[in-house]
Each structure stands twice: as C-alpha cells, then as structure tokens.
Design an enzyme around this catalytic site. Structure first.
Site: not given
Ligand code: NAD
Length: 291
Positions: A52, A96, A119
């Site tokens: 990412k 994460q 997200d």
C-alpha cells in the site's frame, strides 16, 4: 474467452491518479496523505502494508507507516486513532487487520472518523453504501466493479451470483451489484456456507463472483457456458512445476473453468491488483471530499 487483466487496468488507473495528483499540486494544493497503522508483525499484514505504501509512492501520494509492537494496549491504539482523526494533514488512514487478540477490532473500527475511513469498514460508510449515498466503498468489491466498467461488461438485468458473505467482500459485492446503475442493476443471489444446492445456484449465474476462501473450489460443472467469472480467492499451493515449490491459485479451478467463460479474472493478476488501487481512489476522494 477474454482474460480480465487486472494488472493492466491497475497500471492505467494509477496513471490517472498520478495525473490528478499533478493537477492538485499545480493548483497549489497538497497531495493526498494516507496513513497505515500496523500493530505487531504478522508477515501477511507487513506485506500488505508495504504494498500500500509503495502504491502511494507510485502515484505521488504522501504515505506514512505507523508501526507498534503487538503488546500495545487497546487504550494506546484508540489514542493513536483519536490523534489521526484530529490530524488535518491526514486525509485517510487504515488500521491493518487482524489486530492482536487483546484488542477489539470492532471498538477500533468504530472509533475511526468515517470521513477518514478509506477502507470503508465503518458502519456509517456501509450504511451510506447500502442507501446509495456517496461513501468510501470497500476496496475489493469496488475494484471488481471498476474491472466490469473498464471492460464494459454488460450487467444490467443479468443474474449475478456471489459466493461468500464476508463483510469485506461478499456482502458489499452483492449490495453494489444490486444497486441502480449502468454497471450494476443485477438480480443478485448471495450464497454462503449454509446455501443448499450451491452448484445449481452457481449454474444460473451470468456473472459469478467467487469469494469463499477455498482453493480451486469452483469447477467447470458449476459454471454456465458464456458466464463472466470473477475469482477473488488467493491461495498458495504446493507445485512441482515452479522453482519456489509453490504457485498461486484462486477459488476457481482456472484451467477447467476458463474455456467456458466469456470473461474470467486470472489469479494472480486479476482482482488482487485492483484492491490497492481502490484504496488509492478512496484516499484521493478523502483529499477532495466525497462526491
Ligand atoms: P471469509 O473467510 O471471511 O468468508 C468466506 C465466505 O465464504 C463466508 O461468508 C462463508 O459463508 C462462505 N463459504 C465458506 N465455505 C463455503 C462453501 N463451501 N460454500 C459456500 N460458501 C462458503 O473470506 P473473505 O475475507 O471474504 O475472502 C475470501 C477469499 O478472497 C480468500 O481466499 C481471501 O484470501 C481472498 N481475498 C482476496 C482479496 C484480493 O484483494 N484479491 C481481498 C480479500 C480477500
């Protein structure tokens, strides 16, 4: 049969994002800034976060990796989330997953400011997505919709069967495909581990989206002639044909199924590369404001 080349489309979308960043900078504005919070050192999470950050660099975004040891407390992580919520230099951030067992993922996700939740996991964004309001869409389903769009695959009025109902893939996928729009408007069937006659269901699909997490589960006898097959799964299986002794496969038995399809995504190089691209698209939206 045409292969849906996610790798090629991802390169194209990243170029478009880089152009947009250049336009922002030319107007005297700063580049989007994504922060990735990583707790502990789970190898898969390390790899995801690294890719990412790398993708951010490729398109000219600012990115920051915040790493913490696995023994940080829930309270400490919530304090980090609070700081990020208030930091005006941060457009979007991700925590994460998975988190260490002593930290409640739900509590942490609920604490994220929905305006920075790139997200798209916060119930506020999920609710907006379901009601068709502007929202950060979860990355993998959004990437799949982008692939269908870029290949101009007809979806309106088609029967889309989704296998798997996870919160990050199957369920939002079913919602997006059933929404109004040129690249949606499907009649959707959502299958899961309790579905009876899965094979009969799958055989009815004009568009079959497979996200159940079982290597090569979908076989040719489960796929209608001419179907579009999107394979979300990704698994490493032993192979005596590669130097590493492993190869990557999806949830679909590609060799058997591909000849029956009008379109199919390969693994690797299909859905995977689009997931990160969607996160970048969400971060750009966070910089500019959702539209
Ligand atoms: P998950 O384990 O959270 O959910 C799996 C779903 O499949 C569940 O809803 C379950 O009900 C259903 N299921 C399980 N067995 C079934 C069966 N026999 N018949 C019908 N349904 C069944 O998985 P997930 O997070 O949605 O991920 C699915 C797969 O996609 C995994 O292989 C994962 O690694 C992969 N994945 C890939 C990407 C990417 O970017 N390429 C992103 C996310 C997930």
């Amino acid at each position: 049969m045409e292969l849906i080349d996610g790798k090629k489309i991802a390169v194209k979308v990243k170029q478009e994002l880089a152009d947009e960043v250049n336009r922002l900078k030319a107007n005297g504005e700063r580049a989007p800034h994504l922060v990735a919070v990583l707790v502990g050192n789970d190898p898969a999470s390390e790899t995801y976060v690294a890719s990412k950050v790398k993708a951010c660099q490729e398109v000219g975004f600012k990115s920051t990796e915040m790493r913490y040891s696995a023994d940080m407390t829930e309270e400490q992580l919530l304090a980090v989330v609070d700081r990020l919520n208030r930091d005006t230099d941060v457009d979007g951030y991700i925590v994460q997953l998975p988190l260490p067992a002593h930290i409640s993922e739900e509590k942490v996700l609920m604490a994220i400011n929905p305006d920075k939740d790139v997200d798209g996991f916060h119930p506020c964004n999920v609710g907006k997505m379901v009601t068709g309001l502007p929202a950060y869409l979860p990355a993998t389903p959004a990437g799949i919709v982008e692939l269908l769009k870029r290949y101009d695959i007809p979806t309106q009025g088609k029967h889309c069967v989704v296998i798997g109902r996870s919160n990050i893939v199957g369920t939002p996928m079913a919602v997006l495909m059933s929404r109004k729009g040129r690249h949606a408007d499907c009649t959707v069937t959502l299958c899961h581990s309790r579905t009876q006659n899965l094979k009969e269901m799958a055989l009815q699909a004009d568009i079959l989206i497979v996200a159940l997490g079982k290597p090569q589960f979908v076989t040719a006898d489960m796929v209608k002639e001419g179907a579009v097959v999107i394979d979300v799964g990704i698994h490493r299986i032993a192979s005596d044909k590669t130097k590493s002794g492993f190869r990557l496969v999806g949830d679909v038995d590609f060799e058997q199924v591909a000849p029956k399809c009008s379109y199919i995504t390969p693994v690797p190089g299909g859905v995977g590369p689009m997931t990160i691209v969607s996160l970048l698209q969400n971060t750009l939206e966070a910089r500019k404001g959702l539209s």
